[in-house]
Write a protein that holds these residues in place. Structure first.
Motif, mmCIF file in Angstrom:
data_model
loop_
_atom_site.group_PDB
_atom_site.id
_atom_site.type_symbol
_atom_site.label_atom_id
_atom_site.label_comp_id
_atom_site.label_asym_id
_atom_site.label_seq_id
_atom_site.Cartn_x
_atom_site.Cartn_y
_atom_site.Cartn_z
ATOM 1 N N GLN A 383 21.396 12.345 4.203
ATOM 2 C CA GLN A 383 20.274 13.239 4.493
ATOM 3 C C GLN A 383 19.033 12.441 4.919
ATOM 4 N N VAL A 389 15.064 13.639 4.884
ATOM 5 C CA VAL A 389 14.990 14.368 3.609
ATOM 6 C C VAL A 389 15.519 13.450 2.505
ATOM 7 N N ASP A 393 13.432 15.366 -2.527
ATOM 8 C CA ASP A 393 13.216 16.668 -1.872
ATOM 9 C C ASP A 393 14.337 17.641 -2.239
ATOM 10 N N ARG A 397 13.961 21.184 -4.165
ATOM 11 C CA ARG A 397 14.435 22.432 -3.562
ATOM 12 C C ARG A 397 15.369 23.186 -4.516
ATOM 13 N N ALA A 445 18.561 20.787 5.078
ATOM 14 C CA ALA A 445 18.064 19.437 5.350
ATOM 15 C C ALA A 445 18.282 19.076 6.814
ATOM 16 N N PRO A 449 14.266 20.555 7.942
ATOM 17 C CA PRO A 449 13.930 19.528 6.951
ATOM 18 C C PRO A 449 12.560 19.743 6.301
ATOM 19 N N ASP A 450 11.590 20.282 7.057
ATOM 20 C CA ASP A 450 10.252 20.451 6.470
ATOM 21 C C ASP A 450 10.267 21.440 5.320
ATOM 22 N N VAL A 452 12.588 21.821 3.177
ATOM 23 C CA VAL A 452 13.056 21.110 1.984
ATOM 24 C C VAL A 452 11.972 20.153 1.482
ATOM 25 N N LYS A 453 11.270 19.536 2.414
ATOM 26 C CA LYS A 453 10.257 18.544 2.014
ATOM 27 C C LYS A 453 9.056 19.182 1.324
#
Ligand SMILES: *Cc1c(COP(=O)(O)O)cnc(C)c1O
Length: 481
Positions: A383, A389, A393, A397, A445, A449-450, A452-453
């Motif tokens: 990931q 990610v 993260d 999540r 992810a 991805p954002d 999850v971040k």
């Protein structure tokens, strides 16, 4: 959420006290005015507001009674309620800690029997129940090792510790004045035998080995390892924090361990978290029996008593008799499951971990791809490379999906480690739902991805400065108006 001080209104009270019908006493005439405080800033709230405040607070917490808690290497086991019922018996809770042995026969008997059960389960000659936690048990074990070599007139300076070990292992060695030397793991996650052979000299007091180790893997060469250590007259220390992986299957005493610590709060279902109380009994083989902490419980005829008459003892490790109430809970667990039940718990713990490992294998990197024991360790490397990610993260999540995150970034030898321990009590439905959440996060992810971040998105606060919170906790409220 408002603080209890913020909902306070002058004059409100959660209790109503009837008017006093005894004559008032002048404080000045008795203890003096200097003890009178007029600046006590206590919240004033009605009973219902008080109850709601704390009930709401408790609902912000997450516990093993609330949802799946797959924290690896910590074994967040379900705590059977019968343990609590038994531990609440007045005979256990009401006994004064200074009561004479004569008046504490039942309690002494329970501790004595508990030691015997642990000897049987783990194949050791004797146990002490004094240490208050796993790390404290380690310290106890290493102190005994030190005294053993002192008694033999040998000055051994070194303790070997595998690179996968829990951080408390080197800390325990160092606290006793030993140099701790790191032992490499091999490509299948076990002890690197050649490295052990090169390090094992007559300057080495002991090897501290966790088995199964913190990768959740059983040491395949354990007998060879024991032979190498004993070949130089060293001792084999067992970190038994993961003993829930082999109850009724194998015994450390039979594998060559000279001393082992347990974590009742991991293996025997006693509550865990929030700092305790825990319990870290230590078992020893014949070589170390004389060094056990005092007082020890002795049985003469039908009578139980305390004895301090062991000249080679390392002394007392804990005030009173350890965390007795924790021992009662673990004793209840052992008695209610019995030998077959304990073995079954181990089998289910191992089965559940392997089930998760196989289900998630296509979606996350698995650095050591072999049958695991009670936990499995993935890497979030794929990931990171794909979309930046990180494991942290993914953990954050998971909170949005209603799960406590697994252990992350441990063991240190796995890059971006994700360590999952389901334990034996979880149903297939729970494991499936958790795996689906992990698979959904793996997809996110890639695609978003954002999202999850920035997780968690569903909690009162999102990303805290964890280092600041740990190093400089600010838990005092000061009135600002
Ligand atoms: C938890 C753990 C310890 C420390 O035990 P505490 O009871 O937390 O002091 C030591 N070794 C291993 C492998 C552990 O998992």
């Amino acid at each position: 959420m408002e603080l209890i001080f913020e909902i306070s209104k002058p004059g409100r009270s959660a209790v109503s006290i009837t008017a006093s019908d005894v004559p008032a006493v002048n404080i000045e005439d008795t203890i003096g005015n200097k003890y009178l405080r007029s600046d006590l800033d206590l919240p004033e709230v009605a009973e219902i507001d008080l109850i709601r405040h704390y009930t709401n607070l408790s609902r912000r917490n997450f516990g093993v009674d609330l949802g799946f808690y797959p924290l690896g290497s910590c074994t967040m086991k379900y705590n059977p309620k019968v343990n609590e019922n038994v531990a609440a018996f007045p005979g256990f809770t009401g006994l004064h800690p200074y009561a004479d042995a004569e008046f504490a026969q039942g309690n002494l008997q329970l501790m004595y029997e508990m030691q015997k059960y642990l000897c049987g389960i783990f194949g050791m000659a004797e146990f002490t129940l004094q240490p208050a936690a796993g790390a404290h048990g380690e310290l106890t074990g290493v102190m005994m090792i030190k005294k053993y070599f002192e008694k033999k007139g040998q000055k051994r300076r070194v303790i070997l510790i595998p690179d996968a070990a829990h951080g408390t292992n080197p800390a325990s060695g160092a606290l006793c004045g030993f140099d701790t030397v790191e032992l490499r793991s091999n490509s299948e996650g076990g002890v690197d035998i050649e490295h052990l052979q090169s390090l094992m000299t007559e300057d080495v007091a002991a090897l501290m080995l966790t088995n199964p180790n913190t990768l959740g893997l059983f040491e395949r060469n354990i007998e060879k390892v024991a032979a190498i250590v004993h070949g130089k007259d060293g001792l084999l220390y067992g970190d038994g924090a993961n003993a829930n992986a082999f109850l009724g299957k194998t015994r450390p005493g039979d594998l060559g361990f000279d001393v082992i610590q347990l974590n009742l709060h991991k293996t025997f279902s006693t509550p865990h978290g929030g700092g305790g109380p825990g319990s870290g009994p230590v078992g020893v083989g014949k070589t170390l029996v004389d060094f056990l902490p005092v007082p020890r419980i002795v049985k003469t005829g039908d009578k139980y008593n305390w004895s301090e008459k062991f000249p080679d003892t390392i002394g007392r490790m804990r005030s009173f008799y350890g965390n007795f109430n924790v021992v009662v809970k673990a004793y209840t667990y052992i008695r209610s499951l019995g030998a077959e039940g304990l073995k079954h718990a181990t089998e289910m713990a191992v089965l559940n971990a392997n089930y998760i490992k196989e289900k998630l294998k296509p979606y996350f990197d698995l650095p050591y791809d072999r049958v695991c024991m009670h936990e499995c360790v993935f890497s979030g490397n794929r990931q990171v490379v794909q979309s930046g990610v990180h494991t942290s993260d993914i953990a954050k999540r998971l909170i949005d999906f209603g799960y406590h995150p697994p252990t992350i970034y441990f063991p240190l030898i796995v890059h971006e480690a994700i360590m999952i321990e389901p334990t034996e009590t979880e149903s297939k439905e729970t494991l499936d739902a958790f795996c689906e959440a992990m698979i959904a996060i793996a997809a996110e992810a890639k695609e978003n991805p954002d999202g999850v971040k920035n997780a968690p998105l569903t909690t009162p606060v999102s990303r805290l400065d964890e280092v600041l919170a740990a190093r400089k906790p600010d838990v005092c409220w000061k009135r600002t108006n």
